[in-house]
Write an enzyme that holds these catalytic residues in place. Structure first.
Site, PDB file in Angstrom:
ATOM      1  CE  LYS A 189      -3.432   2.266   2.891  1.00  0.00           C
ATOM      2  NZ  LYS A 189      -4.355   2.083   4.014  1.00  0.00           N
ATOM      3  CE  LYS A 242      -5.822   1.770  -0.026  1.00  0.00           C
ATOM      4  NZ  LYS A 242      -6.525   1.679   1.231  1.00  0.00           N
ATOM      5  CB  SER A 268     -11.551   7.759  -1.919  1.00  0.00           C
ATOM      6  OG  SER A 268     -10.254   8.108  -1.472  1.00  0.00           O
TER       7      SER A 268
END
Ligand code: PBG
Length: 317
Positions: A189, A242, A268
């Site tokens: 991440k 991500k 997002s």
């Protein structure tokens, strides 16, 4: 003929929809930074989950906003925490049994300072006046994962990026009778600006400093592979990459190197920038959504976490 020779496919069962649970009743509060997404009380979340099940989605990814935050992130591991409460309610609905319930494991939504781990003041780093205590954080993450599994999570998904957390969570799950609960690790991440809108949704922005001491540098592909190697060695069952679209090469490299299931999280910021362009009429919504998702599948992701999951499922039927 195009359909006949198509190499990559999208299906509702390969999509996962995130939900942001809040205490209370009858709450459906729009998230300003993410048009079309909401903070939901458990009763409202049940409605969305029912819709997701009817659309044939693969699962839900659950986040929570606790009533109160503190330094020990007690809302994350408390048996009566918001996600634990939500899980029990979701589990009680027979019609939802085909949705895989994935619980995000992190502390940032629950700590008063908004960091993903335990903060100690007066760190020894050259410029640091605080440090994240990795091993103290593990203790809380482990408690959180076991508590979520006990509340009915099918899968626990640590997103904190502390070192050693997959091994620690695995052994605690096993000791607690949750040998069957798999770990979906956010293995590589990145410390990314693309999480900005989420932090408003989950009220989890760090109050000081940033996440660079625990989240990865997005410039590093080899390091990403090392991070995944470590999580696999520690017992990760699946990995989640991500952000997604800015890191397609990382997804592809992971696909070529690892045989375990790989998910991509269209985060997002990816959702919000596309949504903003749709609102202005600058991009055509349906085709753009499908193209953005198929790119992740083509790069090698088996499944995709996306705030567009419901919309995409309607498009692909
Ligand atoms: C918690 C967490 C974050 C996201 C998923 N889990 C935020 C962060 O790391 O700051 C981001 C998801 C998104 O942007 O959609 N650590």
């Amino acid at each position: 003929m195009r359909s006949l020779v198509r190499e990559t496919h999208l299906r509702p069962g390969g999509l996962i929809y995130p939900l942001f649970l809040v205490p209370g009743e009858g709450i459906r509060r729009p998230i300003a930074t993410m048009p079309g997404c909401f903070n939901l009380s458990v009763d409202e979340a049940l409605k969305d989950a029912t819709e997701c099940a009817a659309l044939g989605l693969g699962g839900l990814l659950l986040f929570g906003l606790p009533a109160e935050k503190d330094e020990a992130a007690s809302g994350a591991w408390n048996g009566d925490g918001i996600v634990q409460t939500g899980l029990r309610a979701l589990r009680a609905e027979r019609g939802l049994s085909r949705l895989v319930m994935i619980a995000d494991v992190c502390l940032c939504e629950y700590t008063s300072h908004g960091h993903c781990g335990v903060v100690t003041r007066g760190g020894e780093g050259i410029s640091a006046d605080y440090e994240i205590d990795n091993d103290a954080s593990l203790k809380l993450l482990v408690k959180t994962a076991v508590s979520l599994a006990s509340a009915g999570a099918d899968v626990v998904a640590p997103s904190d990026m502390m070192d050693g957390r997959v091994a620690a969570i695995r052994s605690a799950l096993d000791a607690g009778g949750h040998q069957q609960t798999p770990i979906l690790s956010y293995a590589a991440k990145v410390a990314s600006a693309f999480y900005g809108p989420f932090r408003a949704a989950a009220d989890s922005a760090p109050q000081f400093g940033d996440r660079r001491s625990y989240q990865m540098d997005g410039a590093n592909l080899r390091e990403a592979m090392r991070e995944i190697d470590q999580d696999v060695a520690e017992g990760a069952d699946m990995i989640l990459m991500k952000p997604a679209m800015p890191y397609l090469d990382v997804v592809r490299a992971a696909r070529e190197r690892f045989d375990l299931p790989i998910g991509a999280y269209q985060v997002s910021g990816e959702y919000s920038m596309l949504s903003a362009a749709f609102e202005r009429g600058w991009l055509e919504r349906d085709q753009t959504i499908l193209e953005s998702l198929i790119s992740l599948r083509r790069a090698g992701a088996d499944f995709v976490v996306t705030y567009f999951a419901k919309h995409a499922a309607r498009l692909i039927g």
